[in-house]
Design a protein around this motif. Sequence first.
Motif, PDB file in Angstrom:
ATOM      1  N   THR A  81      -1.044 -10.718  -1.570  1.00 14.00           N
ATOM      2  CA  THR A  81      -1.100 -11.189  -2.935  1.00 14.00           C
ATOM      3  C   THR A  81      -0.982 -12.686  -2.857  1.00 14.00           C
ATOM      4  OG1 THR A  81       1.233 -10.871  -2.902  1.00 14.00           O
ATOM      5  CG2 THR A  81      -0.084  -9.170  -3.927  1.00 14.00           C
ATOM      6  N   LEU A 121       3.185  -4.166   5.491  1.00 17.59           N
ATOM      7  CA  LEU A 121       2.947  -4.008   4.064  1.00 17.59           C
ATOM      8  C   LEU A 121       3.556  -5.221   3.387  1.00 17.59           C
ATOM      9  CD1 LEU A 121       1.654  -1.959   2.125  1.00 17.59           C
ATOM     10  CD2 LEU A 121       3.979  -1.246   1.576  1.00 17.59           C
ATOM     11  N   THR A 136      -7.619  -4.788   2.372  1.00 19.22           N
ATOM     12  CA  THR A 136      -6.425  -4.278   1.681  1.00 19.22           C
ATOM     13  C   THR A 136      -5.159  -4.620   2.426  1.00 19.22           C
ATOM     14  OG1 THR A 136      -6.715  -2.190   2.823  1.00 19.22           O
ATOM     15  CG2 THR A 136      -7.587  -2.363   0.571  1.00 19.22           C
ATOM     16  N   ARG A 137      -5.250  -4.800   3.713  1.00 26.73           N
ATOM     17  CA  ARG A 137      -4.023  -5.108   4.454  1.00 26.73           C
ATOM     18  C   ARG A 137      -3.783  -6.604   4.510  1.00 26.73           C
ATOM     19  NH1 ARG A 137      -2.397  -0.797   4.137  1.00 26.73           N
ATOM     20  NH2 ARG A 137      -2.797   1.022   5.415  1.00 26.73           N
ATOM     21  N   THR A 144      -7.871  -7.163  -7.695  1.00 26.14           N
ATOM     22  CA  THR A 144      -8.085  -5.815  -7.187  1.00 26.14           C
ATOM     23  C   THR A 144      -9.467  -5.323  -7.590  1.00 26.14           C
ATOM     24  OG1 THR A 144      -7.276  -3.550  -7.261  1.00 26.14           O
ATOM     25  CG2 THR A 144      -6.952  -4.869  -9.225  1.00 26.14           C
ATOM     26  N   ASP A 181      -5.004  -1.837  -5.294  1.00 28.65           N
ATOM     27  CA  ASP A 181      -4.927  -2.565  -4.032  1.00 28.65           C
ATOM     28  C   ASP A 181      -5.293  -4.020  -4.207  1.00 28.65           C
ATOM     29  OD1 ASP A 181      -4.316  -0.350  -2.568  1.00 28.65           O
ATOM     30  OD2 ASP A 181      -6.429   0.216  -2.351  1.00 28.65           O
ATOM     31  N   THR A 233       0.552  -3.017  10.902  1.00 24.27           N
ATOM     32  CA  THR A 233       0.413  -2.647   9.507  1.00 24.27           C
ATOM     33  C   THR A 233       1.606  -3.182   8.729  1.00 24.27           C
ATOM     34  OG1 THR A 233       1.438  -0.582  10.108  1.00 24.27           O
ATOM     35  CG2 THR A 233      -0.962  -0.587   9.874  1.00 24.27           C
ATOM     36  N   GLN A 237       0.613  -1.815  -6.813  1.00 21.99           N
ATOM     37  CA  GLN A 237      -0.420  -2.083  -5.814  1.00 21.99           C
ATOM     38  C   GLN A 237      -0.790  -0.845  -5.018  1.00 21.99           C
ATOM     39  OE1 GLN A 237       0.807  -5.434  -3.490  1.00 21.99           O
ATOM     40  NE2 GLN A 237       0.389  -6.895  -5.141  1.00 21.99           N
ATOM     41  N   ARG A 238      -0.012   0.187  -5.116  1.00 21.84           N
ATOM     42  CA  ARG A 238      -0.406   1.431  -4.449  1.00 21.84           C
ATOM     43  C   ARG A 238      -1.741   1.902  -4.979  1.00 21.84           C
ATOM     44  NH1 ARG A 238       5.060   3.875  -4.596  1.00 21.84           N
ATOM     45  NH2 ARG A 238       6.111   2.619  -3.048  1.00 21.84           N
ATOM     46  N   THR A 239      -1.943   1.709  -6.273  1.00 24.30           N
ATOM     47  CA  THR A 239      -3.221   2.147  -6.829  1.00 24.30           C
ATOM     48  C   THR A 239      -4.143   0.960  -7.059  1.00 24.30           C
ATOM     49  OG1 THR A 239      -2.146   2.129  -8.980  1.00 24.30           O
ATOM     50  CG2 THR A 239      -2.389   4.256  -7.916  1.00 24.30           C
ATOM     51  N   TRP A 266      -2.470 -10.878  -8.529  1.00 27.11           N
ATOM     52  CA  TRP A 266      -3.385 -10.553  -7.430  1.00 27.11           C
ATOM     53  C   TRP A 266      -4.678 -10.025  -8.021  1.00 27.11           C
ATOM     54  CZ3 TRP A 266       0.593  -7.412  -8.968  1.00 27.11           C
ATOM     55  CH2 TRP A 266       0.282  -6.082  -9.273  1.00 27.11           C
TER      56      TRP A 266
END
Lengths: 379, 657
Positions: B613, A94, B608-609, B191, B576, A92, B572-574, B189
């Motif tokens: 970007t 990030l 998402t992983r 999303t 993605d 994972t 990017q936490r929200t 990026w």
Amino acid sequence: MNIAAATNENIAEISNYLIYSAMAVYTLAFLAHIAEWVFGSRSKVARTAAALGGSRTSGDQAGARSGARDDAADSAGASAPAVTVRRAGSTTVLERPKVVTRSSAGRRGELPDGPGAAGGDEQGDLYGRIAISLTVLAFGLHAAGVLTRALSVQRAPWANMYEFSTTFSMVAVGAYFAFLIARKNVRWIGLPLVTTVLLDLGLATTVLYTESDQLVPALHSYWLWIHVSLAIVCGALFYLGMVSTVLYLFRDRYETKLLDGGRPGGFATSVLERLPSALSLDKFAYRINAAVFPFWTFTIVAGAIWAGDAWGRYWGWDPKEVWSFITWIAYACYLHARATAGWKGRKAAYLALFAFACFLFNYYGVNIFFNGKHSYGGV
Amino acid sequence: MSEETPSGAAPADRRGGTVTAEAERELGDAMSQLSTAPAEDDGRSAAGRGSFGGARRPGAGGALAWTGRETLGWTRWFWRQLTSMRVALILLFLLSLAAIPGSVIPQSAVDAVQVREFKERHELLAPLYEKLQLFDVYTSVWFSAIYILLFVSLAGCIVPRSWQFVGQLRARPPRAPRRLDRMPAYTTWRTDAPPEEVLRDARTVLGRKRFRVHAEDAAVASEKGYLREAGNLLFHIALIVLLLAFAAGQLFKAEGGKLVIVGDGFSNTLTQYDDFSSGSLFSPADLDAFGFRLDGFDATFEKSGPNKGSVRTAEADVTWWKGAEGTERKSTIRVNHPLEVGNSKVYLLANGYAPVVTVRDGQGDIAYRGPVAFLPQDGNLTSSGVIKVTDYRDAEGKRDQLGFRGFFVPTFGGSGAGTMFSQSPELEYPVLFLTAYHGDLGLDAGIPQNVYQLDTDNMKQFTDEDGGPFAQKILPGESMKLPDGAGTLTFDGVKRWANFQIAHQVGNGWALAGALAAIAGLAGSLFIQRRRVWVRAARDAGGLTVVEMAGLGRSDSPRLPEELGDLAADLQRTADPVDTAGDGGDTGTGDAPGGAGESGPAAGGDPTRAGGTTASGEPDTDTAADTDAAPDAGTATGPEKADAERGAGQLSRGEAE
Ligand code: HEM
């Protein structure tokens, strides 16, 4: 009392031996640096000219300058997108968002930093590493020398020119290591630094040497610690800025010549090609000078407060005060020049050199030539 | 330097000129009002520079109007020059040069004795120097002219800049440039989140980082680091405060010296001073009312080594009181530790010995008794002094006056040493050598006299039996008998004295406050970056949202890209990132092929992983990202163009940091 004095003299003796040993090791480091530069000259990569020739490097990492591209289609055409796909798989990771940067410095912004003294040459790099290791060793001896001197006089070792000078070069080398540890691109400063440290120590141990001794009452104050130590630190950092400025001036002329389509000489190419770009050198110098300026200001203010306590006036145009003031104004002038059209670049750099010359004169000249209240520096 | 080469002209740029010009303009626009530095005027813009008066109508009225316009024009022009950065720079440089002579040539304010010696040595140069005020550089006309001009320039610069800054604080951050990818730091990026949501989150993220945020239709504009400008203004204002405090200090200062023998006292009135000098606006009524008594003095000296004999510690114990007879307090005055009372400070300057003597006249009556301060002549306190006795009768009972002159040494080398000089500053073998005169001391004429000098013009030296001058060495307890029963002098003992400087200073607090404010302002000005961040979100043809973020500082700041990266990561936490066409986390290589057609959910892998970007320099410029499709610079029209030009005018792209 005599026993105490005898041990103090012994410690002072030890301090002297340590300084001499440091000088010997610095000399070895100096030779290793020379070897690094000599071996490095075997590499013949004209990166700067290549960058100007249009074949732009496309491997810039995020955060590095990646040239000023102006048009999407154009840029895409110039460097074919070399996309590697990486699957994160189960790990994972990030990913940090990649940020594309562009310099506002025009074509100059495209010029890459040189590869360093070793120029990518393996043997050169080895010698470079040896030089740094030796400098570390020398620094250890140097610092021990300063420390034992302090022990022998049982106070901060900053009361005469011998002590100033040894501490000054110690701090300069220390700052160099701090930059190295912070992974700043400063290896290029190695040779000029070691050279001047040797000169400085040589001068200190011969011309400026003073027996270890106590202080006159006027120097007894905690302001000694603040004022003098800050002055030494500022000086050492200003010195690094000065080296960068001088190299900037050479490298800038070299780049200008290339940009104008000229062909600089072989030696200049070999040496300057390996230095960081003029832009990087200039920035390095500016950052140091700008960051040190507030501390230099505080040094002067601290000195004024101390003078207020010791001599009954905080400012009296004593030669040392005059030259601190001149140095301060000169650096303010340099900072202003950076913000004024037509004064950026070389003119500002000359001002920076003038400012450092004032600093040096304040450091040495005033103690030697003038007879003021600060003249207990002891030559 | 950055301004000298035209920006961004990539060699292979086919449409170079236009695109560059547009990019420049856009950057200029985005940078507008990023600082309050005055517009850089290189002098060329003062068009014509000749007549400001326009046409001159005939008649006196016309001439008057013309002259008025002309004068006003020139005044304005002059003022603009004076308050420009260029002139400030030149004045600063001149100031640094002008300060130099004062360190080379002795200054009367610093050391009057040296000035006198210099004048004696350089008979030719001295008058010339005098004319050029080179003995008083720091109060000279030319030095003052430079710094006064500089401070006028400073004031003329600060006032408009402060207003401008207030305006900037009240205005919103400038709107997002059309092409964010032209900004110095840029990221983008795609999303799934809808644009409105992304923009809302962007406002929150930026707001949390204390950016000032302003929302537009499809973008968020934000700005931070106003403290830089505030710091810069504070610094320059503090310089003015500092200067005024310094000036006040010079004008209202007063300074005097007083030698006090242990046991004696001092009260702070003009008549008590040995010497006194004051600034031009000082009045004696300004003196703080206080007094002190010297209870004791103690000094230790280096016993060995190269600096043998130099002072190590010196302490004066005093009892002091405020007003005429306030409560008494005890204190110790040392070097570096003055006594502070109100605006006054009492410094310990020097110390020495005062032999205590008793003089009896020819009748055997006590004519004088007490300590007499002798002034040190060298480091070992070999001291010279005089004793004046006015109330004296000779052997026949006639009124006369006595004068003694001689040396005191605290440590005599012994008769065999061949020297009269003291061997140590410590009181180990005190000896007094005196010779004596009688006659008119010259005190009655009312002319003030130096108490440490004997005017022997109207006096006669006592002689011994051989007719030579009468002189004698005396130890404590011993007496010296003047010839022919003229009287005796007994050396009773030795007291110490200390010399104090009492300085009346004003404005010190202001000066200190100004200096500290200047440092704080400088720190803000030099360590804080003012920067702008824009976020734009718009739906592309594939239904995804393209998020673009760009950052701009006053200069190429190394921290700006990093900060933008942090902000993007936050966002990017929200919002993605979504992998587009499997070109996900590339290794940071230049340009990813963007394009509406290719976008879409990632084929394989966790979108998402793995979906990084894109490190795209130029994504989708022609399609979705740029909603108001970019017109060419050449065709930029209407308000947009005007906007850009105004921006360029205020552009101050600072240093190439
Ligand atoms: C007493 C003399 C002055 C001193 C010692 C002085 C000193 C300084 C210093 C050290 C800076 C650097 C701060 C920075 O780089 O951000 C600065 C910036 C600046 N000074 Fe002065 N200054 C003086 C007079 C003036 C005058 C007369 C002006 C008006 C023309 C002026 C206008 C500015 C401006 C606009 C900046 C900001 C430049 C920028 O933001 O890039 N200064 N000053």
